[in-house]
Design a protein around this motif. Structure first.
Motif, PDB file in Angstrom:
ATOM      1  N   MET A   1      36.790  42.409  34.659  1.00  0.00           N
ATOM      2  CA  MET A   1      35.486  43.052  34.890  1.00  0.00           C
ATOM      3  C   MET A   1      35.487  44.499  34.421  1.00  0.00           C
ATOM      4  O   MET A   1      34.487  44.990  33.897  1.00  0.00           O
ATOM      5  CB  MET A   1      35.121  42.976  36.377  1.00  0.00           C
ATOM      6  N   ARG A   2      36.594  45.195  34.625  1.00  0.00           N
ATOM      7  CA  ARG A   2      36.672  46.596  34.198  1.00  0.00           C
ATOM      8  C   ARG A   2      36.613  46.715  32.678  1.00  0.00           C
ATOM      9  O   ARG A   2      36.000  47.632  32.140  1.00  0.00           O
ATOM     10  CB  ARG A   2      37.953  47.248  34.733  1.00  0.00           C
TER      11      ARG A   2
ATOM     12  N   GLU B   1      32.485  26.310  39.272  1.00  0.00           N
ATOM     13  CA  GLU B   1      31.537  27.421  39.185  1.00  0.00           C
ATOM     14  C   GLU B   1      31.729  28.156  37.860  1.00  0.00           C
ATOM     15  O   GLU B   1      32.874  28.364  37.416  1.00  0.00           O
ATOM     16  CB  GLU B   1      31.711  28.389  40.347  1.00  0.00           C
ATOM     17  N   ALA B   2      30.612  28.530  37.246  1.00  0.00           N
ATOM     18  CA  ALA B   2      30.670  29.269  35.970  1.00  0.00           C
ATOM     19  C   ALA B   2      29.481  30.221  35.873  1.00  0.00           C
ATOM     20  O   ALA B   2      28.419  29.980  36.464  1.00  0.00           O
ATOM     21  CB  ALA B   2      30.680  28.282  34.801  1.00  0.00           C
TER      22      ALA B   2
ATOM     23  N   ARG C   1      23.835  40.353  28.932  1.00  0.00           N
ATOM     24  CA  ARG C   1      24.301  39.224  29.748  1.00  0.00           C
ATOM     25  C   ARG C   1      25.032  38.201  28.875  1.00  0.00           C
ATOM     26  O   ARG C   1      26.001  37.572  29.306  1.00  0.00           O
ATOM     27  CB  ARG C   1      23.116  38.583  30.471  1.00  0.00           C
ATOM     28  N   GLY C   2      24.564  38.026  27.639  1.00  0.00           N
ATOM     29  CA  GLY C   2      25.266  37.144  26.705  1.00  0.00           C
ATOM     30  C   GLY C   2      26.649  37.678  26.379  1.00  0.00           C
ATOM     31  O   GLY C   2      27.621  36.893  26.247  1.00  0.00           O
TER      32      GLY C   2
ATOM     33  N   LEU D   1      32.669  37.503  26.893  1.00  0.00           N
ATOM     34  CA  LEU D   1      33.915  38.182  27.281  1.00  0.00           C
ATOM     35  C   LEU D   1      34.593  37.485  28.446  1.00  0.00           C
ATOM     36  O   LEU D   1      35.826  37.501  28.555  1.00  0.00           O
ATOM     37  CB  LEU D   1      33.617  39.648  27.616  1.00  0.00           C
ATOM     38  N   ARG D   2      33.809  36.889  29.344  1.00  0.00           N
ATOM     39  CA  ARG D   2      34.396  36.154  30.461  1.00  0.00           C
ATOM     40  C   ARG D   2      35.153  34.919  29.965  1.00  0.00           C
ATOM     41  O   ARG D   2      36.220  34.570  30.479  1.00  0.00           O
ATOM     42  CB  ARG D   2      33.292  35.719  31.443  1.00  0.00           C
ATOM     43  N   LYS D   3      34.602  34.268  28.923  1.00  0.00           N
ATOM     44  CA  LYS D   3      35.276  33.084  28.364  1.00  0.00           C
ATOM     45  C   LYS D   3      36.586  33.466  27.715  1.00  0.00           C
ATOM     46  O   LYS D   3      37.529  32.663  27.643  1.00  0.00           O
ATOM     47  CB  LYS D   3      34.372  32.412  27.330  1.00  0.00           C
TER      48      LYS D   3
END
Length: 364
Positions: free
Chosen positions: A34-35, A68-69, A21-22, A27-29
């Motif tokens: 998503m892929r 939202e984050a 999850r970390g 990676l989102r930042k």
């Protein structure tokens, strides 16, 4: 050593952990898709999508606007909360009648084990359409403190001590035919009428003793109260059995296996006169009469070693015998020893064209 023919398949649909999850948050930042994240973590894109939805929370800016984050801590908290609600729900509210019956049997003076209770109810037509739980579930309820019964109230579980094969003992003289000469059908319990015999001693040296006989196939138990531990007392018991069974004695008591105690010194000659066989276990080898030893352990629940057997009335001894023979056993498919013994006697009587008399089956 390398394995070139490994057949282990990659496990799919495994749960995300806190470290993964970390990684998702990092990676989102970086603005990764998503892929891309799914490929890096070896997960399906749908798994990453659901995780981001779980861990996304609304935040308040200093100018009171919101955004939202995704936060890995939030995702982990939601995951752990949902995991607590997973698994089968307690059946306890739906099996109240069965639980009350089980508690009664486990708490009464002559206790039943949890497995015997479940096995008995499965065979009893009165419980056919009633909700029940399995043996493992019943033990789980006890461990969790959901019943009136505690672990200390349960029957003792067998504790087997490893035999010390290096320990040397003085040789002991066999008093008759060795157990090595016993027919194979006795060992496999295929044939009825083969018994094991022993004595249960009391607290004092000159105390009375119990003579116990266990039929190997049906586990039927006979208990006799003897004034003393000698061969003459044993002889009187077999005279009584001969009188009870008459011409059926040779079919009911085909053979008897004993240890090398002095009280069985005349067992071979006694049984020879009745056309039966006596076999003797090896010295210091009580496991060769395991059925009888197990039964003696049950007797000790009612008559512990610290108790003087002379003080035990014959009526109590016969009550113990009756309870043991009417106790449902897993090894007998939850039938009782009395039921199995009765069926075997019925076969013998039918084969001889005789009527099964009441004196042949006496359980207490």
């Amino acid at each position: 050593m390398a394995q070139h023919n490994c057949t282990t398949k990659h496990r799919s649909f495994k749960h995300l952990n806190a470290y993964e999850r970390g990684q998702i948050a990092a990676l989102r930042k970086e603005g990764k898709s998503m892929r891309y994240i799914a490929k890096q973590l070896g997960q399906a894109p749908s798994t990453i999508s659901r995780e981001i939805k779980r861990g996304t929370v609304t935040q308040l800016k200093s100018d009171l606007s919101t955004y939202e984050a995704y936060f890995p801590e939030a995702g982990q908290a939601v995951y752990e909360k949902r995991r607590k609600n997973c698994g089968a729900k307690l059946k306890l509210p739906h099996v109240k009648d069965f639980i009350r019956f089980a508690e009664k049997k486990m708490l009464e003076k002559k206790k039943w084990s949890s497995d015997s209770i479940v096995g008995y109810c499965k065979r009893d037509p009165n419980w056919k359409d009633k909700p029940m739980v399995c043996t493992k579930t019943l033990y789980n309820y006890i461990d969790r403190g959901l019943l009136k019964v505690r672990n200390i109230d349960l029957l003792l579980k067998p504790r087997l001590k490893p035999r010390d094969k290096t320990k040397k003992r003085e040789p002991k003289r066999l008093m008759g035919k060795s157990i090595d000469l016993r027919p194979k059908e006795v060992e496999t319990r295929e044939e009825f009428g083969h018994w094991e015999i022993d004595t249960v001693v009391g607290k004092r040296f000159n105390d009375a003793v119990l003579l116990t006989l266990t039929e190997r196939k049906t586990r039927y138990e006979l208990i006799f109260l003897l004034d003393s531990k000698d061969s003459e007392s044993v002889k009187r018991v077999f005279m009584e059995l001969k009188e009870r069974y008459g011409e059926l004695f040779v079919d009911v008591f085909r053979s008897i296996t004993a240890d090398n105690g002095s009280e069985f010194s005349e067992l071979s000659s006694i049984l020879e006169s009745y056309r039966s066989e006596a076999y003797f276990a090896h010295p210091y080898s009580s496991w060769e009469r395991a059925s009888n030893e197990r039964q003696n352990g049950i007797i000790r629940r009612f008559i512990p070693k610290v108790k003087v057997i002379k003080d035990v009335p014959l009526s109590e001894v016969k009550e113990i015998e009756r309870w043991m023979n009417q106790y449902p056993r897993k090894v007998l498919n939850y039938s009782t020893a009395e039921e199995c013994f009765y069926r075997e006697l019925l076969k013998i009587c039918e084969g001889k064209g005789k009527v099964l008399e009441e004196q042949y089956v006496q359980a207490g």
